[in-house]
Design an enzyme around this catalytic site. Structure first.
Site, short mmCIF file in Angstrom:
data_model
loop_
_atom_site.label_atom_id
_atom_site.label_comp_id
_atom_site.label_asym_id
_atom_site.label_seq_id
_atom_site.Cartn_x
_atom_site.Cartn_y
_atom_site.Cartn_z
N GLY A 172 0.77 -1.24 0.00
CA GLY A 172 0.00 0.00 0.00
C GLY A 172 0.81 1.29 0.00
N ASP A 173 2.11 1.21 0.32
CA ASP A 173 2.93 2.43 0.30
C ASP A 173 4.37 2.04 -0.05
OD1 ASP A 173 3.77 5.05 0.54
OD2 ASP A 173 3.75 5.07 2.73
N LEU A 174 4.49 1.35 -1.19
CA LEU A 174 5.76 0.67 -1.49
C LEU A 174 6.77 1.57 -2.20
CD1 LEU A 174 7.07 -2.09 -1.06
CD2 LEU A 174 6.34 -2.71 -3.37
#
Ligand code: ADP
Length: 286
Positions: free
Chosen positions: A193-195
């Protein structure tokens, strides 16, 4: 770190702390490496009123990914408040810079995470993207989820902050119409989700770890879009990932539309330097 907290952590670990050193790089909390005779630990601390809630959500995200046994996350050892300080205590990952082989492992293990399915898009808990709230209200349709829970809340926030004008934005309806033909046959997959590149670590023995997640079930290309936004992932990462998920003729358009979410988040968090990139994607697709 204050002495009282140090003794409290020592009590939780049931080990004597021999050294505490600051770890830099985070922009939300104050972090330390804690060493005992045999082990090393990582702790984030924060005094703000909603910090414990944010740490609990982060711990849930780490555990959700870790429990799939596809890619590792640091083991969470404690999450609580002591006096006026919230803390999140976990295993310390002694990291190194990644080799091609490490990128291959990161690519194949991320692909395996993306093979974890669900019935709906979203999650049973909302979380955060950076310090901004991220709604995971569940939807059957990816077009609805991505428009209503991702793009529109960030667009609204940017308007409220005076960072986007009404003329530069589009209604949810016009966005949905454009997304219908690009978002077809998409199945929910578990995402980090926040890579971005600050959110993976490669341990000294070459094991990939994901940190700081903003997990939910979404289209697997979202993580790839984020990885490409600021770089820091080697070519072998993408080549290996493609052994599991092949791009199609709409992948490059979707990648830009998924990057739009993170660009809007950065616009809202860090200001106008992201305005041009946001508006360019709006003009191109909507
Ligand atoms: P913040 O939430 O404040 O942005 P981060 O999670 O980004 O903090 O962590 C701050 C720094 O600590 C980063 O440089 C990150 O690489 C490092 N870090 C995070 N988790 C661990 C861990 N378990 N072991 C070792 N280093 C870590």
């Amino acid at each position: 770190m204050i002495e009282n907290l140090k003794s409290h952590i020592s009590h939780i670990l049931n080990e004597t702390i021999t050294k505490v050193s600051p770890v830099h790089g985070g922009d939300i909390s104050t972090a330390y490496k804690i060493e005992t005779e045999k082990n090393s630990y990582f702790i984030k601390t924060n005094k703000s009123s909603n910090a414990l809630h944010m740490f609990q959500i982060e711990a849930n995200g780490l555990n959700t990914i870790g429990n799939t046994n596809t890619i590792k996350t640091p083991k969470v050892l404690g999450c609580n408040r002591f006096e006026n300080t919230a803390f999140l205590l976990m295993e310390f990952i002694n990291s190194k810079s990644p080799s091609s082989k490490d990128f291959e492992n990161l690519g194949s293990q991320l692909a395996k995470l993306h093979q974890c399915p669900a019935e709906n898009f979203g999650l049973n808990q909302d979380n955060f993207i950076g310090s901004l709230p991220q709604s995971n209200k569940q939807h059957k349709s990816w077009v609805d989820f991505y428009t209503e829970e991702r793009l529109l809340p960030q667009i609204e926030l940017a308007k409220q902050k005076g960072l986007l004008s009404n003329a530069e934005c589009h209604s949810g309806q016009s966005i949905q119409i454009q997304l219908q033909h690009l978002f077809q046959n998409i199945k929910p997959a578990l995402l980090h989700g926040d890579l971005w590149s600050g959110n993976y670590l490669i341990s000294k023995d070459g094991t990939p770890y994901l940190i700081d997640p903003a997990v939910y079930y979404g289209h697997h290309e979202v993580d790839i879009a984020m990885s490409k936004l600021f770089g820091g992932f080697g070519i072998r990462f993408y080549e290996t990932y493609q052994d599991y998920f092949q791009p199609d003729e709409n992948t490059s358009a979707r990648i830009e539309i998924y990057q739009l979410y993170y660009l809007l988040v950065n616009l809202n968090l860090f200001g106008r330097s992201y305005h041009g990139s946001v508006v360019n994607i709006f003009r191109k697709y909507f």
